[in-house]
Design a protein around this motif. Structure first.
Motif, PDB file in Angstrom:
ATOM      1  N   SER A 101      -0.889 -13.734   7.878  1.00  0.00           N
ATOM      2  CA  SER A 101      -0.399 -13.887   6.214  1.00  0.00           C
ATOM      3  C   SER A 101      -0.355 -15.477   6.008  1.00  0.00           C
ATOM      4  O   SER A 101      -0.328 -16.170   6.648  1.00  0.00           O
ATOM      5  N   TYR A 117       0.038 -11.395   1.694  1.00  0.00           N
ATOM      6  CA  TYR A 117       1.439 -11.267   1.404  1.00  0.00           C
ATOM      7  C   TYR A 117       2.195  -9.920   1.835  1.00  0.00           C
ATOM      8  O   TYR A 117       2.980  -9.764   1.273  1.00  0.00           O
ATOM      9  N   ARG A 136       7.076  -8.965   2.303  1.00  0.00           N
ATOM     10  CA  ARG A 136       6.804 -10.143   1.268  1.00  0.00           C
ATOM     11  C   ARG A 136       7.960 -10.751   1.411  1.00  0.00           C
ATOM     12  O   ARG A 136       8.084 -11.869   1.178  1.00  0.00           O
ATOM     13  N   ARG A 167       3.271 -11.126 -12.983  1.00  0.00           N
ATOM     14  CA  ARG A 167       4.116 -11.552 -12.057  1.00  0.00           C
ATOM     15  C   ARG A 167       3.862 -13.038 -11.919  1.00  0.00           C
ATOM     16  O   ARG A 167       4.772 -14.070 -11.737  1.00  0.00           O
ATOM     17  N   ALA A 201      -1.178 -12.651  -2.970  1.00  0.00           N
ATOM     18  CA  ALA A 201      -1.047 -11.415  -3.357  1.00  0.00           C
ATOM     19  C   ALA A 201      -2.663 -10.949  -3.639  1.00  0.00           C
ATOM     20  O   ALA A 201      -2.949  -9.885  -3.003  1.00  0.00           O
ATOM     21  N   LYS A 202      -3.316 -11.759  -4.106  1.00  0.00           N
ATOM     22  CA  LYS A 202      -4.680 -11.471  -4.627  1.00  0.00           C
ATOM     23  C   LYS A 202      -5.354 -11.033  -3.304  1.00  0.00           C
ATOM     24  O   LYS A 202      -6.351 -10.344  -3.620  1.00  0.00           O
ATOM     25  N   ASP A 204       8.267 -14.910   2.088  1.00  0.00           N
ATOM     26  CA  ASP A 204       8.796 -15.666   1.228  1.00  0.00           C
ATOM     27  C   ASP A 204       9.974 -16.485   1.743  1.00  0.00           C
ATOM     28  O   ASP A 204       9.882 -17.610   1.718  1.00  0.00           O
ATOM     29  N   ASN A 214      -4.640 -10.522  -0.152  1.00  0.00           N
ATOM     30  CA  ASN A 214      -3.742  -9.659   0.681  1.00  0.00           C
ATOM     31  C   ASN A 214      -3.218 -10.418   1.848  1.00  0.00           C
ATOM     32  O   ASN A 214      -3.485 -10.089   3.138  1.00  0.00           O
ATOM     33  N   SER A 229       1.740 -17.874  -4.761  1.00  0.00           N
ATOM     34  CA  SER A 229       1.950 -16.253  -4.619  1.00  0.00           C
ATOM     35  C   SER A 229       0.907 -15.605  -5.126  1.00  0.00           C
ATOM     36  O   SER A 229       0.401 -14.361  -4.612  1.00  0.00           O
ATOM     37  N   TYR A 230       0.291 -15.900  -6.192  1.00  0.00           N
ATOM     38  CA  TYR A 230      -0.779 -15.234  -6.922  1.00  0.00           C
ATOM     39  C   TYR A 230      -1.821 -15.163  -5.830  1.00  0.00           C
ATOM     40  O   TYR A 230      -2.375 -14.089  -5.747  1.00  0.00           O
ATOM     41  N   LEU A 235       0.037  -8.173 -11.354  1.00  0.00           N
ATOM     42  CA  LEU A 235      -0.250  -9.485 -10.553  1.00  0.00           C
ATOM     43  C   LEU A 235      -0.039 -10.552 -11.511  1.00  0.00           C
ATOM     44  O   LEU A 235       0.573 -11.431 -11.283  1.00  0.00           O
TER      45      LEU A 235
END
Lengths: 220, 206
Positions: free
Chosen positions: A154, A82, A89, B89, A77-78, A93, A80, A73-74, B86
């Motif tokens: 994604s 996600y 999102r 999270r 997100a970092k 998920d 892009n 997830s990290y 982030l």
């Protein structure tokens, strides 16, 4: 080099492979330290690097992250991958949850007894073809777009591709063509990349030796 | 009432219980439809409501969400229980992953044979006291704050509280040796999480 994520795991797929896929798809170079001995593992434990005494562990952005889903997830997100908002999102998920469950059946496979392997092979093919693949097939068919969520590449697409390839290794005619055309994914599929091969006996031995895990896993 | 999330599950804890806790902690009223018969389940399946043919399923904000973790993440983010950036999270996701694994050992318990139940009871206590509780104990001790992440009540605290209570049901003195996880941590979490109001009394007593 300062800044590259560093992956701590066995030299094989297991739970780390999804992380390798995602980093590769995001075009992020990473380093790996392979656990070969019990001593290496105990050193990590004593150093306080493993929050719940488990690997995967990834050193990234000053954190020693554990828990595969948290790490994925990290990274998503970092980089892009996600979606663009909370609802996208949520869809990602959901889809990733499904492919994760499917890959879970395959993950334990090398650790099963010979008899259970036969049963599990059937379970994997049955789940893939009657539960998971139909769901993703319908998603893509219904919106007619190239990717699962938001008409945009994604994490969900990478994760699904990984699952498809793993199931195809069990049953080669199980399905289709999906985003192999993304350059970073193409690169990861070529020889010389950090993608790991199908787990073999040596991999199973290493895991058992390092984790002192000498019992057979139970089939689902 | 239009707008309230609706939960589809059996009348019991299972994988839905964490969702009930989180909604209650966020102060969100919700409805429930309990699966009692095979026919109800087949109706949901045929209606196309269950993406992977499984429950939990939650109707929320026009979506029929499945996959417990996805549902929890959505609710946590929507109600600002997911940290402020982030990295927070990431910490919450890590901690929730641990409590999820711990509760996983307890979740399957009712479905085990009598013999396996005995073994599993020992496994639950051992994992709680030698792997999970020490980790959270250390987090709280190291930063000395009231909550796990960012000095602020979050999903991680609710999830840990749920896990603590479940393990205590297996061994009532299991928190001996984990002072950080006792009062006031549990009280702070209960208070911050609206869990002592009318809606959630039923959750706490379930």
């Amino acid at each position: 080099m300062a800044g590259k994520p560093k992956l701590y795991y066995f030299d094989g797929r297991g739970k780390m492979e999804s992380i390798r896929w995602l980093l590769a798809a995001a075009g992020v170079e990473f380093e790996e330290e392979f656990l070969e001995t019990r001593e290496q593992y105990e050193k990590l434990l004593q150093g306080g690097s493993l929050l719940f005494q488990q690997v995967p562990m990834v050193e990234i952005d000053g954190m020693k992250m554990v828990q595969t889903r948290a790490i994925l997830s990290y990274i998503a997100a970092k980089y892009n991958l996600y979606g663009k908002d909370l609802k996208e999102r949520a869809l990602i998920d959901m889809y990733v949850g499904g492919t994760d469950d499917l890959m879970g059946f395959i993950l334990i496979f090398p650790f099963l007894s010979a008899e259970d392997k036969e049963k599990q092979h059937a379970v994997i093919v049955q789940k893939a073809t009657s539960r998971y693949f139909p769901a993703y097939e319908k998603v893509l068919k219904d919106h007619g777009q190239d990717f699962l969520v938001g008409n945009s590449f994604s994490w969900a697409d990478i994760h699904l591709l990984e699952a498809i390839l793993m199931v195809e290794e069990k049953k080669s005619d199980v399905l289709l063509g999906f985003p192999h055309s993304i350059p970073t994914i193409k690169k990861f599929l070529e020889p010389g990349s950090q993608r790991k091969p199908v787990p073999d006996d040596k991999y199973v031995e290493t895991v058992r030796r390092v984790l002192h895990m000498y019992h057979d896993k139970k089939a689902n």
